[in-house]
Write a protein that holds these residues in place. Sequence first.
Motif, PDB file in Angstrom:
ATOM      1  N   VAL A  76       0.987  -1.368  -0.051  1.00 17.64           N
ATOM      2  CA  VAL A  76      -0.013   0.101  -0.066  1.00 17.64           C
ATOM      3  C   VAL A  76       0.835   1.368   0.049  1.00 17.64           C
ATOM      4  O   VAL A  76       1.947   1.522   0.997  1.00 17.64           O
ATOM      5  CB  VAL A  76      -1.093  -0.027   1.268  1.00 17.64           C
ATOM      6  CG1 VAL A  76      -2.051   1.293   1.320  1.00 17.64           C
ATOM      7  CG2 VAL A  76      -1.798  -1.254   1.212  1.00 17.64           C
ATOM      8  N   PHE A  80      -2.473   7.113   1.550  1.00 17.60           N
ATOM      9  CA  PHE A  80      -3.664   6.401   1.400  1.00 17.60           C
ATOM     10  C   PHE A  80      -4.737   6.540   2.431  1.00 17.60           C
ATOM     11  O   PHE A  80      -4.432   7.315   3.365  1.00 17.60           O
ATOM     12  CB  PHE A  80      -3.527   4.809   1.610  1.00 17.60           C
ATOM     13  CG  PHE A  80      -2.433   4.498   2.913  1.00 17.60           C
ATOM     14  CD1 PHE A  80      -3.234   4.288   4.116  1.00 17.60           C
ATOM     15  CD2 PHE A  80      -1.098   4.385   3.112  1.00 17.60           C
ATOM     16  CE1 PHE A  80      -2.401   4.060   5.348  1.00 17.60           C
ATOM     17  CE2 PHE A  80      -0.631   4.006   4.208  1.00 17.60           C
ATOM     18  CZ  PHE A  80      -1.130   4.114   5.177  1.00 17.60           C
ATOM     19  N   SER A  81      -5.783   6.092   2.006  1.00 20.06           N
ATOM     20  CA  SER A  81      -6.929   6.568   3.079  1.00 20.06           C
ATOM     21  C   SER A  81      -7.051   5.189   4.098  1.00 20.06           C
ATOM     22  O   SER A  81      -6.780   4.295   3.643  1.00 20.06           O
ATOM     23  CB  SER A  81      -8.155   6.622   2.394  1.00 20.06           C
ATOM     24  OG  SER A  81      -8.904   5.389   2.175  1.00 20.06           O
ATOM     25  N   ASP A  83      -9.812   4.243   4.895  1.00 19.20           N
ATOM     26  CA  ASP A  83     -10.888   3.257   4.712  1.00 19.20           C
ATOM     27  C   ASP A  83     -10.344   2.400   3.733  1.00 19.20           C
ATOM     28  O   ASP A  83     -10.755   1.088   3.620  1.00 19.20           O
ATOM     29  CB  ASP A  83     -11.987   4.097   3.924  1.00 19.20           C
ATOM     30  CG  ASP A  83     -12.847   4.853   4.755  1.00 19.20           C
ATOM     31  OD1 ASP A  83     -12.545   4.605   6.209  1.00 19.20           O
ATOM     32  OD2 ASP A  83     -13.461   5.977   4.494  1.00 19.20           O
ATOM     33  N   GLU A  84      -9.523   2.745   2.803  1.00 18.85           N
ATOM     34  CA  GLU A  84      -8.764   1.721   1.911  1.00 18.85           C
ATOM     35  C   GLU A  84      -8.052   0.721   2.525  1.00 18.85           C
ATOM     36  O   GLU A  84      -7.930  -0.506   2.399  1.00 18.85           O
ATOM     37  CB  GLU A  84      -7.728   2.579   0.813  1.00 18.85           C
ATOM     38  CG  GLU A  84      -7.192   1.492   0.064  1.00 18.85           C
ATOM     39  CD  GLU A  84      -5.803   2.291  -0.812  1.00 18.85           C
ATOM     40  OE1 GLU A  84      -5.263   1.467  -1.598  1.00 18.85           O
ATOM     41  OE2 GLU A  84      -5.880   3.324  -0.610  1.00 18.85           O
ATOM     42  N   LEU A  85      -7.192   1.201   3.579  1.00 14.78           N
ATOM     43  CA  LEU A  85      -6.525   0.266   4.478  1.00 14.78           C
ATOM     44  C   LEU A  85      -7.188  -0.629   5.118  1.00 14.78           C
ATOM     45  O   LEU A  85      -7.042  -1.883   5.118  1.00 14.78           O
ATOM     46  CB  LEU A  85      -5.419   1.182   5.367  1.00 14.78           C
ATOM     47  CG  LEU A  85      -4.323   0.207   6.116  1.00 14.78           C
ATOM     48  CD1 LEU A  85      -3.621  -0.579   5.266  1.00 14.78           C
ATOM     49  CD2 LEU A  85      -3.701   1.225   7.463  1.00 14.78           C
ATOM     50  N   ALA A  87     -10.192  -1.703   4.493  1.00 10.75           N
ATOM     51  CA  ALA A  87     -10.843  -2.586   3.579  1.00 10.75           C
ATOM     52  C   ALA A  87      -9.858  -3.636   3.056  1.00 10.75           C
ATOM     53  O   ALA A  87     -10.114  -4.931   2.881  1.00 10.75           O
ATOM     54  CB  ALA A  87     -11.100  -1.824   2.208  1.00 10.75           C
ATOM     55  N   ARG A  88      -8.524  -3.508   2.934  1.00 12.54           N
ATOM     56  CA  ARG A  88      -7.313  -4.286   2.486  1.00 12.54           C
ATOM     57  C   ARG A  88      -7.346  -5.356   3.861  1.00 12.54           C
ATOM     58  O   ARG A  88      -7.085  -6.396   3.475  1.00 12.54           O
ATOM     59  CB  ARG A  88      -6.321  -3.740   2.137  1.00 12.54           C
ATOM     60  CG  ARG A  88      -5.985  -2.881   0.740  1.00 12.54           C
ATOM     61  CD  ARG A  88      -4.934  -2.249   0.454  1.00 12.54           C
ATOM     62  NE  ARG A  88      -4.889  -1.564  -0.762  1.00 12.54           N
ATOM     63  CZ  ARG A  88      -4.442  -2.108  -1.863  1.00 12.54           C
ATOM     64  NH1 ARG A  88      -3.929  -3.172  -1.962  1.00 12.54           N
ATOM     65  NH2 ARG A  88      -4.434  -1.169  -3.006  1.00 12.54           N
TER      66      ARG A  88
END
Length: 201
Positions: A76, A80-81, A83-85, A87-88
């Motif tokens: 990543v 980065f947001s 929310d993205e982290l 989700a991952r």
Amino acid sequence: MLGYLVFTAGNYDEAVEKAAHAPDIILLDVNMPERDGLSVCRAIREFVRCPIIFLTARITDADKIEGFAAGGDDYVTKPFSLDELSARVAAHLRREERPRREARVYFEGDVAVDYLEKAVYVRGKRVPLAKKEFEIVELLSQNRGQVFDKERIYERVWGWDGEGSSSVVAEHIKRIRAKLSQAGAQGQIETVWGVGYKWVK
């Protein structure tokens, strides 16, 4: 907020030590002080089965390839947001299928003691210890800071019916130290003069 129990580490030594807690996932910053996150990953990858996600500002394909080669599962890039982290992390946890095993690895700097495999590694390379030598390492490292005299070590490793004497302990300690030193590690077993031996915390 998401219900995760989080362990944090600020450098290489702390990171490899926390890896022994059998985490479900590891988030690893490549740009750590002194020794980078890639070095941490290489040191622990053989002993942990969980996903490792690299967090980094490095964005070239070569950087990503190096991260995957070190044993990372995802990469990543910053910024980065959260929310993205999140989700991952959730996605990796859902599809994680590596066989889990009890956390039985002790890390101390470049040294890893695998109690299930009954092996000692220095910088990822196995140290060729004999059975009794490993059992001494196991006893001392599982009781870090506690001093054991030769008689007690002999009793715990060889047993009450051992055919010999406690004088053999000193020779085994000498061989263990020599093998660890040859592999690039030293100072783990300390002599407390007139008392015995201990594994340094």
